[in-house]
Scaffold this active site. Sequence first.
Site, short mmCIF file in Angstrom:
data_model
loop_
_atom_site.label_atom_id
_atom_site.label_comp_id
_atom_site.label_asym_id
_atom_site.label_seq_id
_atom_site.Cartn_x
_atom_site.Cartn_y
_atom_site.Cartn_z
N GLY A 95 -10.87 -3.41 1.38
CA GLY A 95 -9.93 -3.48 2.50
C GLY A 95 -10.05 -2.29 3.43
O GLY A 95 -11.07 -1.60 3.47
N ASP A 96 -8.99 -2.06 4.18
CA ASP A 96 -9.02 -1.00 5.20
C ASP A 96 -8.74 0.39 4.64
O ASP A 96 -9.13 1.39 5.24
CB ASP A 96 -7.98 -1.31 6.28
CG ASP A 96 -6.57 -1.43 5.70
OD1 ASP A 96 -6.40 -2.11 4.67
OD2 ASP A 96 -5.64 -0.82 6.27
N GLY A 139 -1.01 -3.12 5.83
CA GLY A 139 -0.93 -4.42 6.47
C GLY A 139 -2.23 -5.17 6.25
O GLY A 139 -3.00 -4.83 5.35
N THR A 160 0.90 -1.15 0.00
CA THR A 160 0.00 0.00 0.00
C THR A 160 0.93 1.19 0.00
O THR A 160 2.11 1.05 0.31
CB THR A 160 -0.88 0.00 1.28
OG1 THR A 160 -1.88 -1.01 1.17
CG2 THR A 160 -1.59 1.31 1.53
N GLY A 219 -5.50 -5.82 6.05
CA GLY A 219 -6.59 -4.85 6.11
C GLY A 219 -7.76 -5.25 6.99
O GLY A 219 -8.34 -4.42 7.69
N ARG A 224 -13.59 -7.43 -3.01
CA ARG A 224 -13.17 -7.26 -1.61
C ARG A 224 -12.81 -5.79 -1.33
O ARG A 224 -12.16 -5.15 -2.12
CB ARG A 224 -11.98 -8.16 -1.33
CG ARG A 224 -11.37 -8.03 0.07
CD ARG A 224 -10.16 -7.13 0.10
NE ARG A 224 -9.37 -7.25 1.32
CZ ARG A 224 -8.29 -6.52 1.59
NH1 ARG A 224 -7.87 -5.63 0.72
NH2 ARG A 224 -7.64 -6.66 2.72
N1 ASP Z 1 -3.93 -2.83 3.83
C1 ASP Z 1 -3.96 -3.34 2.49
C2 ASP Z 1 -5.19 -4.17 2.31
O1 ASP Z 1 -5.45 -5.01 3.13
C3 ASP Z 1 -2.78 -4.14 2.10
C4 ASP Z 1 -1.50 -3.73 2.73
O2 ASP Z 1 -1.31 -2.59 3.07
O3 ASP Z 1 -0.65 -4.56 2.90
O4 ASP Z 1 -5.85 -3.99 1.34
#
Ligand code: ASP
Length: 308
Positions: free
Chosen positions: A206-207, A227, A176, A229, A204
């Site tokens: 994510g965060d 990370g 990210t 998410g 999907r």
């Molecule tokens: N946070 C991101 C997600 O889960 C991926 C990442 O930052 O590693 O979409």
Amino acid sequence: MLYALAIHGGAGAIRRAEITPDQEAALRAGLNEALDFGLTLLAAGRSALDAVEAAVVALENNPLFNAGRGAVFNDEGFIELEAAVMDGTTRAAGTVTGVRRARNPVKLARAVMEHTPHVTLGFAAADAFAEKMNLELVEPSYFYTQKRWDALQGELQRMREGGSPDTASEQTKHGTVGAVALDSHGRLAAATSTGGRTAKMAGRIGDTPVIGAGTWADELVAVSGTGHGEMFIRCAAAHELASRVRYTGQPLSDAADEVVHGQLLELGGSGGLIAVDWRGNVAMPFNCEGMYRAAVDAAGSRTVAIYR
Ligand code: ASP
């Protein structure tokens, strides 16, 4: 210095034992370039919002990072991009998800914030809005990189052999980009942009586009996460950090550490975040092997790093 800027190019760095000197140099150059884009604006008195957008655009345009060009593929072989911006002074926020055509999803997120009554817009409607706002559209092939395509094939094969998404390598799971800034007028802002996780289910979310999970800014702190998410969402990671600072008076670095090494890890979530507070302190903790990151804090101290 009266301003501060921190950026990340994602947790899930190439493993320390495997990175080549050329790769490391290119990644560091990308971080330095994005940091300098943002710093130039801050030095000229521009807003934290402009600075985080400029830094994230540079990272989206750089195929080395998992956002914009160079983003990862979902399990159907498509790239679905997500991004968010938040202005700490007004608490205005804009986020997008499922973007396939807008070249710079972070610009689209800002357009949602500034030109709609909503916070989040998704999928075909988000790309249609980008067109309406005269933002640059590209063919989906623009985002494609061989490295990410190969990573998808490897991950699909691993799952066919019975592997679970949770045991994917950090490099496959993570990536990210993001930026947080304090400007010379005392305003804070955050921006985050991602392709999500390799082989995520199509559709999907994510965060990153969930305000309070992967992205947050108020008048005290600005936060951008990277990370796992789902875990960032389940502990409202970015907002949790902000609440600690607000209600307990914890120093930024303690609050950031407790979220990353405490709440996130308790859920089994790996990753990290960058945060800046209203005094220009910067924190960049992570609980995995590496996180591409760079910052200049209000004291003028510059950091560019990948591993511990
Ligand atoms: N946070 C991101 C997600 O889960 C991926 C990442 O930052 O590693 O979409």
